[in-house]
Design an enzyme around this catalytic site. Structure first.
Site, PDB file in Angstrom:
ATOM      1  N   GLY A   1     -33.203 -10.967  24.975  1.00 31.40           N
ATOM      2  CA  GLY A   1     -34.241 -10.973  23.954  1.00 31.40           C
ATOM      3  C   GLY A   1     -35.398 -10.016  24.177  1.00 31.40           C
ATOM      4  O   GLY A   1     -36.502 -10.274  23.698  1.00 31.40           O
ATOM      5  N   SER A   2     -35.152  -8.905  24.863  1.00 33.00           N
ATOM      6  CA  SER A   2     -36.269  -7.952  25.024  1.00 33.00           C
ATOM      7  C   SER A   2     -36.695  -7.418  23.647  1.00 33.00           C
ATOM      8  O   SER A   2     -37.887  -7.211  23.404  1.00 33.00           O
ATOM      9  CB  SER A   2     -35.897  -6.811  25.962  1.00 33.00           C
ATOM     10  OG  SER A   2     -34.839  -6.052  25.440  1.00 33.00           O
ATOM     11  N   ASN A   3     -35.738  -7.258  22.764  1.00 30.26           N
ATOM     12  CA  ASN A   3     -36.103  -6.791  21.417  1.00 30.26           C
ATOM     13  C   ASN A   3     -36.841  -7.860  20.623  1.00 30.26           C
ATOM     14  O   ASN A   3     -37.788  -7.566  19.909  1.00 30.26           O
ATOM     15  CB  ASN A   3     -34.858  -6.311  20.663  1.00 30.26           C
ATOM     16  CG  ASN A   3     -34.406  -4.964  21.163  1.00 30.26           C
ATOM     17  OD1 ASN A   3     -35.009  -3.952  20.850  1.00 30.26           O
ATOM     18  ND2 ASN A   3     -33.374  -4.960  21.992  1.00 30.26           N
TER      19      ASN A   3
ATOM     20  N   ILE B   1     -21.440 -11.880  11.272  1.00 29.23           N
ATOM     21  CA  ILE B   1     -22.179 -12.556  10.205  1.00 29.23           C
ATOM     22  C   ILE B   1     -21.199 -12.942   9.086  1.00 29.23           C
ATOM     23  O   ILE B   1     -20.461 -12.085   8.580  1.00 29.23           O
ATOM     24  CB  ILE B   1     -23.294 -11.619   9.671  1.00 29.23           C
ATOM     25  CG1 ILE B   1     -24.356 -11.406  10.753  1.00 29.23           C
ATOM     26  CG2 ILE B   1     -23.933 -12.150   8.399  1.00 29.23           C
ATOM     27  CD1 ILE B   1     -25.152 -12.647  11.121  1.00 29.23           C
TER      28      ILE B   1
ATOM     29  N   ASN C   1     -29.177  -4.620  11.509  1.00 27.35           N
ATOM     30  CA  ASN C   1     -28.726  -4.759  12.894  1.00 27.35           C
ATOM     31  C   ASN C   1     -29.175  -3.561  13.718  1.00 27.35           C
ATOM     32  O   ASN C   1     -29.365  -2.469  13.183  1.00 27.35           O
ATOM     33  CB  ASN C   1     -27.189  -4.847  12.912  1.00 27.35           C
ATOM     34  CG  ASN C   1     -26.626  -5.039  14.311  1.00 27.35           C
ATOM     35  OD1 ASN C   1     -27.135  -5.849  15.089  1.00 27.35           O
ATOM     36  ND2 ASN C   1     -25.590  -4.284  14.652  1.00 27.35           N
TER      37      ASN C   1
ATOM     38  N   HIS D   1     -27.926  -1.269  16.870  1.00 26.55           N
ATOM     39  CA  HIS D   1     -26.760  -0.969  17.705  1.00 26.55           C
ATOM     40  C   HIS D   1     -27.128   0.114  18.722  1.00 26.55           C
ATOM     41  O   HIS D   1     -27.730   1.125  18.348  1.00 26.55           O
ATOM     42  CB  HIS D   1     -25.583  -0.498  16.827  1.00 26.55           C
ATOM     43  CG  HIS D   1     -24.335  -0.321  17.624  1.00 26.55           C
ATOM     44  ND1 HIS D   1     -23.515  -1.372  17.973  1.00 26.55           N
ATOM     45  CD2 HIS D   1     -23.797   0.783  18.205  1.00 26.55           C
ATOM     46  CE1 HIS D   1     -22.519  -0.919  18.713  1.00 26.55           C
ATOM     47  NE2 HIS D   1     -22.666   0.384  18.871  1.00 26.55           N
TER      48      HIS D   1
HETATM   49  C1  GRF Z   1     -29.703  -4.219  22.677  1.00 25.05           C
HETATM   50  O1  GRF Z   1     -29.360  -3.134  23.472  1.00 25.05           O
HETATM   51  C2  GRF Z   1     -29.217  -4.006  21.263  1.00 25.05           C
HETATM   52  O2  GRF Z   1     -29.121  -2.664  20.929  1.00 25.05           O
HETATM   53  C3  GRF Z   1     -27.866  -4.631  21.258  1.00 25.05           C
HETATM   54  O3  GRF Z   1     -27.966  -5.704  22.157  1.00 25.05           O
HETATM   55  C4  GRF Z   1     -28.994  -5.466  23.115  1.00 25.05           C
HETATM   56  C5  GRF Z   1     -29.874  -6.670  23.138  1.00 25.05           C
HETATM   57  O4  GRF Z   1     -30.819  -6.633  24.157  1.00 25.05           O
HETATM   58  N1  GRF Z   1     -27.430  -4.925  19.911  1.00 25.05           N
HETATM   59  P1  GRF Z   1     -31.959  -7.710  24.213  1.00 25.05           P
HETATM   60  O5  GRF Z   1     -31.324  -9.087  24.222  1.00 25.05           O
HETATM   61  O6  GRF Z   1     -32.858  -7.522  23.027  1.00 25.05           O
HETATM   62  O7  GRF Z   1     -32.705  -7.451  25.505  1.00 25.05           O
END
Ligand code: GRF
Length: 188
Positions: free
Chosen positions: A11-13, A87, A101, A103
């Site tokens: 979940g860093s994003n 999905i 999404n 990627h």
């Molecule tokens: C990210 O690299 C994203 O591009 C891919 O999955 C990864 C998720 O990383 N779809 P995080 O869980 O957000 O750290």
């Protein structure tokens, strides 16, 4: 403007998106959904006081489960940030053009079923690519095939190993994913 995030991993994003939109009063991160009860993404949401929902693969496709919750939230956008399940068609037909999404490659290269996380980066390295990057795209019924919204590239050098590629991709994600979502919300 209301956004739901779907994530399966660390979940860093999710964390970066939550932090980014804390400064934007027009956008609310309304909920974080995960198919993994131990996903780090859920902790980032809980810390920020955002409601979380954990569901099974079956509940994702069940018309009375995740779909019902999502429908009630009157969302403007669903963001998949490291979400690994497909999905269901039901979501795609109901939220057409509202599911995006992230990627970690320059699609159409290195996309499709099984292409996630380090699988992508290993394939990029094996192909001796001179660059890699991230793709933010709409979600349709085929893995990684929806219309591309934006791509961001970064050069690779001969000395880049798996760790270096991962770091470069994380940097691109941190720098560009939240602002790309924000640009989209401005157009909605
Ligand atoms: C990210 O690299 C994203 O591009 C891919 O999955 C990864 C998720 O990383 N779809 P995080 O869980 O957000 O750290």
């Amino acid at each position: 403007m209301k956004i739901a995030l779907f994530a399966s991993g660390t979940g860093s994003n999710v964390r970066n998106i939550i932090k980014h939109f804390e400064k934007n009063k027009n956008v609310e991160i309304a909920s974080v959904f995960s198919n993994k009860a131990n996903a780090g993404a859920l902790l980032h949401a809980i810390e920020a006081g955002i409601p979380t929902y954990v569901f099974s693969n079956q509940e994702l496709t069940d018309v009375d489960s995740v779909y019902k919750i999502i429908e009630k939230q009157e969302l403007d956008l669903i963001v998949l940030a490291g979400f690994l399940l497909k999905i269901p068609k039901l979501f795609i037909s109901k939220f057409e053009g509202k599911i995006i999404n992230l990627h970690p490659s320059l699609l159409p290269k290195f996309g499709g079923k099984g292409m996630y996380g380090t699988h992508v980066h290993r394939a990029v390295l094996a192909a001796n690519e001179l660059e890699t990057g991230i793709t933010i795209h709409y979600v349709n019924e085929n893995y990684d095939k929806g219309a591309i919204i934006k791509q961001f590239k970064i050069d690779l050098t001969e000395s880049d190993n798996l760790e270096a590629v991962q770091e470069k991709i994380k940097w691109l994600e941190k720098t560009y994913f939240p602002i790309t979502i924000e640009e989209l919300t401005n157009k909605l």
